[in-house]
Write an enzyme that holds these catalytic residues in place. Structure first.
Site, mmCIF file in Angstrom:
data_model
loop_
_atom_site.group_PDB
_atom_site.id
_atom_site.type_symbol
_atom_site.label_atom_id
_atom_site.label_comp_id
_atom_site.label_asym_id
_atom_site.label_seq_id
_atom_site.Cartn_x
_atom_site.Cartn_y
_atom_site.Cartn_z
ATOM 1 N N LYS B 94 0.877 -1.172 0.000
ATOM 2 C CA LYS B 94 0.000 0.000 0.000
ATOM 3 C C LYS B 94 0.912 1.218 0.000
ATOM 4 C CE LYS B 94 -3.006 2.828 2.822
ATOM 5 N NZ LYS B 94 -3.932 2.964 3.948
ATOM 6 N N GLY B 183 -10.935 7.898 5.647
ATOM 7 C CA GLY B 183 -12.021 8.846 5.846
ATOM 8 C C GLY B 183 -13.321 8.238 6.324
#
Lengths: 65, 256
Positions: B94, B183
């Site tokens: 990632k 988020g």
């Protein structure tokens, strides 16, 4: 000689990265290493010679997002 | 979801940081049904990390997706990725290259450059990016086969800040696996991401910092599943005016 391990000065007798890992008690630990800012694969540690003041990073797994 | 040739049944990817205890982390991962968890690398000796943490993750039997969190330059990110590949024995990474500390917004220029370098070295890059369409295209050009746009800044729990941009990304890249990463604060946010047609959701803080992380992990799993089912079911269009759902024909007249 004195080298900088994970940001802290350490006095070591060994002159190669694999020997320093053993000297500092990381024998068998699941860690990754870098020398002077470059990744050193486990297989290359024995050939990685250290000099006074060299920076070594020893990293291990931790939780991440 | 098929990503880099690996079929994943769970569409929820879970982070492993910030849990109240290792036991709660393990239980939350199980409750989430996640098959992939994100992990990180830090200096040996940092509390909560090290060999104990690694053993715990291995015992969970899940796939790991190491990150380059905290890296601000291409060199830092590339070096961290190389170290992670060795420690975690996976080509998955990632990729995070942070450009600004208040928002933890990706430095998309560094991100594209690092993605190109790592893809050429055989890494399978999962780029943490913004919802910018052009950057997304550049990341695909650089060799990425999955994109992970943010919903909102990392750890903010604000949900999907810009549904239009995410819908636009989905429409432009119908065949690329897309994961909303960062988020998400509530199950409704996760469901919204899935209703937009995203392939998966990656979250951490929303579960780890909940009062009951295990229960929240379960809630997120159901929300992701519900959102995916809704997307597959082809939802109705919203409209401004009411439209009666009960038949109009056959109404009795009760006048005197």
């Amino acid at each position: 000689m004195t080298i900088i391990v994970n940001g802290k000065p350490r006095e070591v007798k060994a002159a190669t990265l694999d020997a320093v890992l053993a000297e500092l008690g990381y024998n068998g630990a699941h860690v990754a290493t870098a020398h002077r800012g470059e990744f050193v694969p486990a297989a290359a540690r024995a050939a990685c010679r250290l000099e006074e003041g060299d920076r070594v990073e020893i990293l291990s797994p931790i939780g991440g997002g | 979801m098929l990503v880099y040739g690996t079929e994943l049944r769970s569409r929820l990817l879970l982070g492993t940081a910030q849990y109240p205890s290792p036991a709660v982390l393990a239980e939350a991962v199980r409750a989430s049904g996640a098959e992939v968890v994100t992990v990180s690398l830090r200096r040996e000796g940092v509390a909560g990390g090290g060999q104990g943490f690694w053993q715990l993750v291995r015992d969970l039997g899940v796939r790991v997706l190491p990150n380059t969190a905290g890296c601000h330059t291409v060199k830092e990110a590339v070096t961290t990725a190389r170290m992670a590949r060795e420690v975690f024995s996976t080509p998955w990474i990632k990729l995070e290259v942070i450009g600004e500390d208040d928002t933890l917004q990706p430095d998309v220029f560094g991100l594209v450059e690092a993605a190109r370098i790592l893809s050429a070295e055989g890494f399978q890059v999962f780029p943490y990016t913004t919802d910018d369409l052009v950057v997304a295209g550049r990341l695909l050009d650089a060799g990425c086969q999955v994109l992970m746009p943010w919903g909102a800044p990392i750890g903010s729990g604000r949900g999907i800040n810009n549904p239009y941009a995410l819908r636009s990304l989905r429409a432009h890249f119908p065949n690329v696996p897309l994961v909303v990463d960062a988020g998400i604060g509530l199950p409704s946010h996760a469901a919204q991401a899935m209703e937009l047609g995203y392939d998966a959701v990656l979250l951490n803080t929303a579960v780890a910092r909940a009062g009951d992380p295990v229960r929240m992990a379960r809630a997120m799993a159901r929300a992701v599943e519900a959102g995916r089912l809704a997307f597959e079911a082809d939802p109705m269009e919203a409209r401004d005016m009411a439209a009666p759902s009960s038949p109009v024909i056959g109404m009795p007249v009760f006048g005197a």
